[in-house]
Motif scaffolding. Structure first.
Motif, short mmCIF file in Angstrom:
data_model
loop_
_atom_site.label_atom_id
_atom_site.label_comp_id
_atom_site.label_asym_id
_atom_site.label_seq_id
_atom_site.Cartn_x
_atom_site.Cartn_y
_atom_site.Cartn_z
N LEU A 11 4.20 -9.40 10.74
CA LEU A 11 3.86 -8.77 9.47
C LEU A 11 5.08 -8.80 8.56
CD1 LEU A 11 1.98 -5.67 10.89
CD2 LEU A 11 0.96 -7.70 9.88
N LYS A 12 4.95 -9.47 7.43
CA LYS A 12 6.03 -9.49 6.46
C LYS A 12 5.48 -9.90 5.10
CE LYS A 12 7.50 -14.17 7.70
NZ LYS A 12 8.63 -15.00 8.12
N THR A 14 4.22 -8.20 2.61
CA THR A 14 2.95 -7.57 2.25
C THR A 14 3.14 -6.87 0.91
OG1 THR A 14 2.45 -7.24 4.58
CG2 THR A 14 1.18 -5.95 3.01
N TYR A 15 2.32 -7.25 -0.07
CA TYR A 15 2.52 -6.75 -1.43
C TYR A 15 1.43 -5.79 -1.90
CZ TYR A 15 5.93 -10.50 -1.51
OH TYR A 15 6.97 -11.33 -1.21
N ASN A 16 0.39 -5.60 -1.11
CA ASN A 16 -0.72 -4.74 -1.52
C ASN A 16 -0.94 -3.63 -0.51
OD1 ASN A 16 -1.50 -6.31 -3.85
ND2 ASN A 16 -2.26 -7.83 -2.40
N TYR A 17 -1.08 -2.40 -1.01
CA TYR A 17 -1.38 -1.25 -0.17
C TYR A 17 -2.89 -1.01 -0.23
CZ TYR A 17 -0.93 3.37 1.91
OH TYR A 17 -1.01 4.45 2.74
N ASP A 26 -5.85 -3.37 8.66
CA ASP A 26 -5.64 -2.70 7.37
C ASP A 26 -4.48 -1.71 7.48
OD1 ASP A 26 -7.84 -4.05 6.34
OD2 ASP A 26 -9.16 -2.29 6.38
N ASN A 29 -1.27 -3.58 7.77
CA ASN A 29 -0.88 -4.08 6.45
C ASN A 29 -0.13 -2.99 5.69
OD1 ASN A 29 -1.51 -6.02 3.96
ND2 ASN A 29 -1.96 -3.95 3.32
N ASN A 30 -0.65 -1.77 5.75
CA ASN A 30 -0.02 -0.67 5.01
C ASN A 30 1.34 -0.31 5.59
OD1 ASN A 30 -2.19 -0.62 3.31
ND2 ASN A 30 -3.08 1.25 4.13
N SER A 32 3.33 -2.43 7.01
CA SER A 32 4.20 -3.52 6.53
C SER A 32 4.57 -3.31 5.07
CB SER A 32 3.49 -4.86 6.72
OG SER A 32 4.28 -5.91 6.22
N PHE A 33 3.62 -2.89 4.26
CA PHE A 33 3.90 -2.62 2.85
C PHE A 33 4.97 -1.53 2.72
CE2 PHE A 33 3.25 -0.07 -0.95
CZ PHE A 33 3.29 -1.04 -1.95
#
Length: 99
Positions: A11-12, A14-17, A26, A29-30, A32-33
């Motif tokens: 995971l790297k 990541t631009y969207n929360y 999901d 992702n958060n 990572s964000f």
């Protein structure tokens, strides 16, 4: 001894929360964000991990610091995935989603 799941996604960048996460990926992702948006004065990564632990989404298997090096493993409550990380400070962790 903890078992680390073998399938892994790094995971790297990541631009969207995701405001209303549904799946384990999901939530990952958060995390990572938040790692990417952490600074020396505001460690958002640990805040996100702790929030998910409090909600019962993640359980801590281990998370330790040794000589400035940190390593952690967290299981998702449904048992199908994990978050693992290691590195020398909260902005330089190698973060992975294991499934």
């Amino acid at each position: 001894m903890a078992t680390v799941l073998m399938n892994e996604i790094e995971l790297k960048l990541t631009y969207n929360y995701i405001e209303q996460p549904v799946t384990n990926i999901d939530h990952s992702n958060n995390i990572s964000f938040k790692l990417g948006s952490s600074t020396n004065s505001d460690n958002k990564f640990d805040k996100e991990l702790n929030k998910l632990v409090r909600k019962g989404i993640l359980t801590k298997v281990y998370d330790f610091v040794d000589g400035g090096f940190r390593e952690g493993l967290y299981n998702f409550a449904d048992g199908t995935a994990q978050i693992s990380f290691f590195g020398n400070n909260h902005m330089n962790y190698n973060l992975s989603y294991n499934y």
